[in-house]
Enzyme design. Structure first.
Site, PDB file in Angstrom:
ATOM      1  N   LYS A  60      -2.704 -12.879   2.200  1.00  0.00           N
ATOM      2  CA  LYS A  60      -2.853 -11.864   3.248  1.00  0.00           C
ATOM      3  C   LYS A  60      -4.283 -11.872   3.757  1.00  0.00           C
ATOM      4  CE  LYS A  60      -1.847  -7.030   4.324  1.00  0.00           C
ATOM      5  NZ  LYS A  60      -1.123  -5.829   3.869  1.00  0.00           N
TER       6      LYS A  60
ATOM      7  N   GLY B 177       0.811  -1.218   0.000  1.00  0.00           N
ATOM      8  CA  GLY B 177       0.000   0.000   0.000  1.00  0.00           C
ATOM      9  C   GLY B 177       0.833   1.251   0.000  1.00  0.00           C
TER      10      GLY B 177
ATOM     11  N   ASN C   8      -4.308  -7.452   7.400  1.00  0.00           N
ATOM     12  CA  ASN C   8      -4.682  -6.223   6.714  1.00  0.00           C
ATOM     13  C   ASN C   8      -5.327  -5.248   7.711  1.00  0.00           C
ATOM     14  OD1 ASN C   8      -5.320  -4.477   4.477  1.00  0.00           O
ATOM     15  ND2 ASN C   8      -5.291  -6.302   3.197  1.00  0.00           N
ATOM     16  N   THR C   9      -5.833  -4.143   7.214  1.00  0.00           N
ATOM     17  CA  THR C   9      -6.498  -3.168   8.092  1.00  0.00           C
ATOM     18  C   THR C   9      -7.823  -3.752   8.590  1.00  0.00           C
ATOM     19  OG1 THR C   9      -7.574  -2.184   6.177  1.00  0.00           O
ATOM     20  CG2 THR C   9      -5.501  -1.181   6.891  1.00  0.00           C
TER      21      THR C   9
ATOM     22  N   SER D  47      -8.495  -6.785   1.714  1.00  0.00           N
ATOM     23  CA  SER D  47      -8.714  -5.338   1.811  1.00  0.00           C
ATOM     24  C   SER D  47     -10.198  -5.073   2.022  1.00  0.00           C
ATOM     25  CB  SER D  47      -8.240  -4.635   0.538  1.00  0.00           C
ATOM     26  OG  SER D  47      -6.863  -4.422   0.614  1.00  0.00           O
TER      27      SER D  47
ATOM     28  N   GLY E 185       0.255  -2.255  13.396  1.00  0.00           N
ATOM     29  CA  GLY E 185       0.512  -1.456  14.593  1.00  0.00           C
ATOM     30  C   GLY E 185       1.929  -1.477  15.127  1.00  0.00           C
TER      31      GLY E 185
ATOM     32  N   ASN F  79      -8.070   4.276   5.981  1.00  0.00           N
ATOM     33  CA  ASN F  79      -8.018   4.475   4.532  1.00  0.00           C
ATOM     34  C   ASN F  79      -9.123   3.692   3.846  1.00  0.00           C
ATOM     35  OD1 ASN F  79      -6.944   2.366   2.374  1.00  0.00           O
ATOM     36  ND2 ASN F  79      -6.038   1.807   4.354  1.00  0.00           N
ATOM     37  N   ARG F  80      -9.611   4.296   2.749  1.00  0.00           N
ATOM     38  CA  ARG F  80     -10.546   3.591   1.871  1.00  0.00           C
ATOM     39  C   ARG F  80     -10.121   3.845   0.429  1.00  0.00           C
ATOM     40  NH1 ARG F  80     -14.105   7.489   4.481  1.00  0.00           N
ATOM     41  NH2 ARG F  80     -14.368   9.342   3.172  1.00  0.00           N
TER      42      ARG F  80
ATOM     43  N   ASN G  22     -11.842  -2.455   1.259  1.00  0.00           N
ATOM     44  CA  ASN G  22     -12.379  -1.378   0.426  1.00  0.00           C
ATOM     45  C   ASN G  22     -12.760  -1.791  -0.989  1.00  0.00           C
ATOM     46  OD1 ASN G  22     -11.961   0.561   2.555  1.00  0.00           O
ATOM     47  ND2 ASN G  22      -9.775   0.350   2.125  1.00  0.00           N
ATOM     48  N   THR G  23     -12.756  -3.088  -1.270  1.00  0.00           N
ATOM     49  CA  THR G  23     -13.247  -3.593  -2.559  1.00  0.00           C
ATOM     50  C   THR G  23     -14.409  -4.529  -2.257  1.00  0.00           C
ATOM     51  OG1 THR G  23     -11.111  -3.376  -3.657  1.00  0.00           O
ATOM     52  CG2 THR G  23     -12.636  -4.955  -4.613  1.00  0.00           C
TER      53      THR G  23
ATOM     54  N   PHE H 177      -7.973   0.162  -3.848  1.00  0.00           N
ATOM     55  CA  PHE H 177      -7.074  -0.366  -4.894  1.00  0.00           C
ATOM     56  C   PHE H 177      -6.892   0.615  -6.046  1.00  0.00           C
ATOM     57  CE2 PHE H 177      -7.806  -5.244  -4.101  1.00  0.00           C
ATOM     58  CZ  PHE H 177      -7.092  -5.136  -2.935  1.00  0.00           C
TER      59      PHE H 177
HETATM   60  C1  LIG Z   1      -2.975   4.107   3.168  1.00  0.00           C
HETATM   61  C2  LIG Z   1      -2.887   2.612   3.239  1.00  0.00           C
HETATM   62  C3  LIG Z   1      -2.998   1.856   2.073  1.00  0.00           C
HETATM   63  C4  LIG Z   1      -2.913   0.473   2.132  1.00  0.00           C
HETATM   64  N1  LIG Z   1      -2.997  -0.246   0.970  1.00  0.00           N
HETATM   65  C5  LIG Z   1      -2.847  -1.592   1.002  1.00  0.00           C
HETATM   66  C6  LIG Z   1      -2.847  -2.351  -0.194  1.00  0.00           C
HETATM   67  O1  LIG Z   1      -2.939  -1.809  -1.302  1.00  0.00           O
HETATM   68  N2  LIG Z   1      -2.731  -3.704  -0.083  1.00  0.00           N
HETATM   69  C7  LIG Z   1      -2.591  -4.339   1.115  1.00  0.00           C
HETATM   70  O2  LIG Z   1      -2.468  -5.564   1.156  1.00  0.00           O
HETATM   71  N3  LIG Z   1      -2.557  -3.641   2.270  1.00  0.00           N
HETATM   72  C8  LIG Z   1      -2.676  -2.291   2.240  1.00  0.00           C
HETATM   73  N4  LIG Z   1      -2.635  -1.579   3.398  1.00  0.00           N
HETATM   74  C9  LIG Z   1      -2.503  -2.314   4.689  1.00  0.00           C
HETATM   75  C10 LIG Z   1      -1.072  -2.418   5.166  1.00  0.00           C
HETATM   76  O3  LIG Z   1      -0.287  -3.165   4.271  1.00  0.00           O
HETATM   77  C11 LIG Z   1      -1.022  -3.090   6.552  1.00  0.00           C
HETATM   78  O4  LIG Z   1      -1.520  -4.404   6.432  1.00  0.00           O
HETATM   79  C12 LIG Z   1      -1.830  -2.338   7.591  1.00  0.00           C
HETATM   80  O5  LIG Z   1      -1.762  -0.940   7.392  1.00  0.00           O
HETATM   81  C13 LIG Z   1      -1.375  -2.646   9.020  1.00  0.00           C
HETATM   82  O6  LIG Z   1      -0.040  -2.246   9.240  1.00  0.00           O
HETATM   83  P1  LIG Z   1       0.342  -0.850   9.971  1.00  0.00           P
HETATM   84  O7  LIG Z   1      -0.502  -0.757  11.220  1.00  0.00           O
HETATM   85  O8  LIG Z   1       1.797  -0.927  10.248  1.00  0.00           O
HETATM   86  O9  LIG Z   1       0.000   0.213   9.005  1.00  0.00           O
HETATM   87  C14 LIG Z   1      -2.718  -0.188   3.377  1.00  0.00           C
HETATM   88  C15 LIG Z   1      -2.592   0.584   4.545  1.00  0.00           C
HETATM   89  C16 LIG Z   1      -2.669   1.956   4.489  1.00  0.00           C
HETATM   90  C17 LIG Z   1      -2.516   2.755   5.764  1.00  0.00           C
END
Ligand SMILES: Cc1cc2nc3c(=O)[nH]c(=O)nc-3n(C[C@H](O)[C@H](O)[C@H](O)COP(=O)(O)O)c2cc1C
Length: 366
Positions: free
Chosen positions: A213, A65, A242-243, A175, A293, A113-114, A177-178, A117
């Site tokens: 994932k 991401g 993921n989130t 994800s 986190g 985030n939303r 958001n899809t 993709f």
């Molecule tokens: C702005 C943003 C965009 C993201 N886009 C993707 C993505 O395209 N594909 C994906 O697998 N995870 C995506 N993630 C999730 C991160 O890879 C990660 O799994 C998640 O943010 C948790 O880690 P963190 O708390 O260190 O951010 C995104 C996260 C953020 C904040």
């Protein structure tokens, strides 16, 4: 190399989140911030690891991401990450959701985030991966187009077309958001999808690890199903997580009510609990990547002890800047040495070894 981030950070904070991110990518692409960083400070040898036949100089990766279109994987490696995951990339270009779609929650050290993709499609990623020298581990996170009616075909196209250009693949079925994407985590659908993807991988890129994932919001049954599938499916690892669409703690920031996936501090506990559970259910037989986190060496160490062979982060970088990577590595090396362990491999899943060595309560009282 001096840490310039405290100087730049007020500017980034004043910009909308996505504009700040674009600026960061441009700065990295132009060589700013990372020039010579790796050479100046080699990784502590205790952090080295060989996994899936690949050399990881340290276990800390940049999560998917951040570099969706593979614009700056090598700059991220030079920044000190042990590996970089590009993507999520979809087969065809698509714009993603309307802006604004990233929100920084300063008081919670979190992001919602939303994005949905947003992707330039496979072509630019392929061109950039072809042009780079193959130094360091660069994985590719694959997704499906929002309007695609055949999810499997999209992931298959990713595996076949990226083929040997990736050091590993991640199938992103998590994800939030899809629409409909996370349904792919259901056992009967996932089983068939993974069987076809493993076969495509064996043809297009034999030996390239294929990971899945998963979301932190899975039900207990879904968790058990995925763990049960992991071995027989032939996949090589699971990225957790993921989130989250949940709001595990009361958020205090103005943007707390935004829709989308939550990352950062509030995700640490639920994503680490899921990691711990999947390690237990898979009996440590399949490498896990812990993400969610992480903002300190202690956080990274806790994920590794819970069962992660590698870890990743994204959100903490938004708040702390790139110097965080060096701090995490130094701190992690100290924690391993403090516990009298010789390598990362000795730490992976250490909590579980301790738990199983602990006598049951009745004997403990005796
Ligand atoms: C702005 C943003 C965009 C993201 N886009 C993707 C993505 O395209 N594909 C994906 O697998 N995870 C995506 N993630 C999730 C991160 O890879 C990660 O799994 C998640 O943010 C948790 O880690 P963190 O708390 O260190 O951010 C995104 C996260 C953020 C904040």
């Amino acid at each position: 190399m001096p840490d310039l981030y405290p100087l730049i950070s007020p500017l980034l904070r004043a910009l909308p989140a996505e504009a700040a991110h674009r600026l960061t990518i441009r700065a990295l692409a132009s060589g700013l911030g990372s020039a010579g960083a790796r050479r100046a400070e080699p990784d502590p040898p205790i952090l080295k690891q060989i996994l899936w036949g690949r050399d990881f100089p340290n276990p800390i990766g940049i999560a998917a991401g951040f570099d969706k279109d593979a614009e700056v994987p090598d700059a991220l490696l030079r920044l000190g990450f042990g590996f970089a995951e590009t993507g999520t990339v979809t087969p065809r270009p698509q714009p993603g959701n309307p802006k604004p779609r990233i929100f920084r929650l300063y008081n919670d050290r979190a992001v919602i985030n939303r994005m949905g993709f947003n992707s330039r499609g496979l072509e630019p990623t392929l061109a950039r991966l072809r042009a780079r020298q193959r130094v360091g581990v660069v994985g590719v996170n694959l997704g499906k187009n929002r309007d695609s009616t055949d999810a499997a075909a999209d992931y298959l196209a990713g595996v076949r077309r990226v083929g040997p250009l990736a050091d590993y693949f991640v199938i992103n079925v998590s994800s939030p958001n899809t629409p409909g994407l996370r349904d792919l985590q259901r056992r009967e659908i996932l089983e068939d999808l993974l069987r076809r993807l493993v076969a495509a991988r064996d043809e297009a890129a034999p030996g390239t690890p294929l990971l899945v994932k998963i979301a932190p919001d899975l039900s207990p049954v879904e968790r058990a199903d995925i763990a049960a599938l992991a071995g027989p499916s032939g996949i090589d690892g699971i990225v957790i997580a993921n989130t989250t669409i949940a709001r595990p703690v009361r958020l205090r920031s103005a943007a707390a009510g935004e829709q989308g996936g939550l990352s950062g501090g509030p995700l640490f506990a639920p994503s680490t609990a899921l990691l711990r559970e999947i390690y237990r259910l898979t009996q440590g037989k399949i490498p896990l990547v812990g993400v969610g986190g992480i903002a300190s060496a202690a956080d990274a160490y806790a994920k590794i002890r819970a069962g992660a062979s590698l870890v990743q982060l994204y959100t903490a970088l938004v708040f702390d800047g790139p110097a965080l990577v060096g701090r995490l590595k130094r701190g992690l090396a100290e924690l391993i040495a403090r516990d009298g362990l010789a390598s990362i491999a000795d730490v992976v899943g250490a909590d579980h070894v301790l738990a199983s060595a602990t006598p049951p309560p009745s004997r403990r009282q005796a």
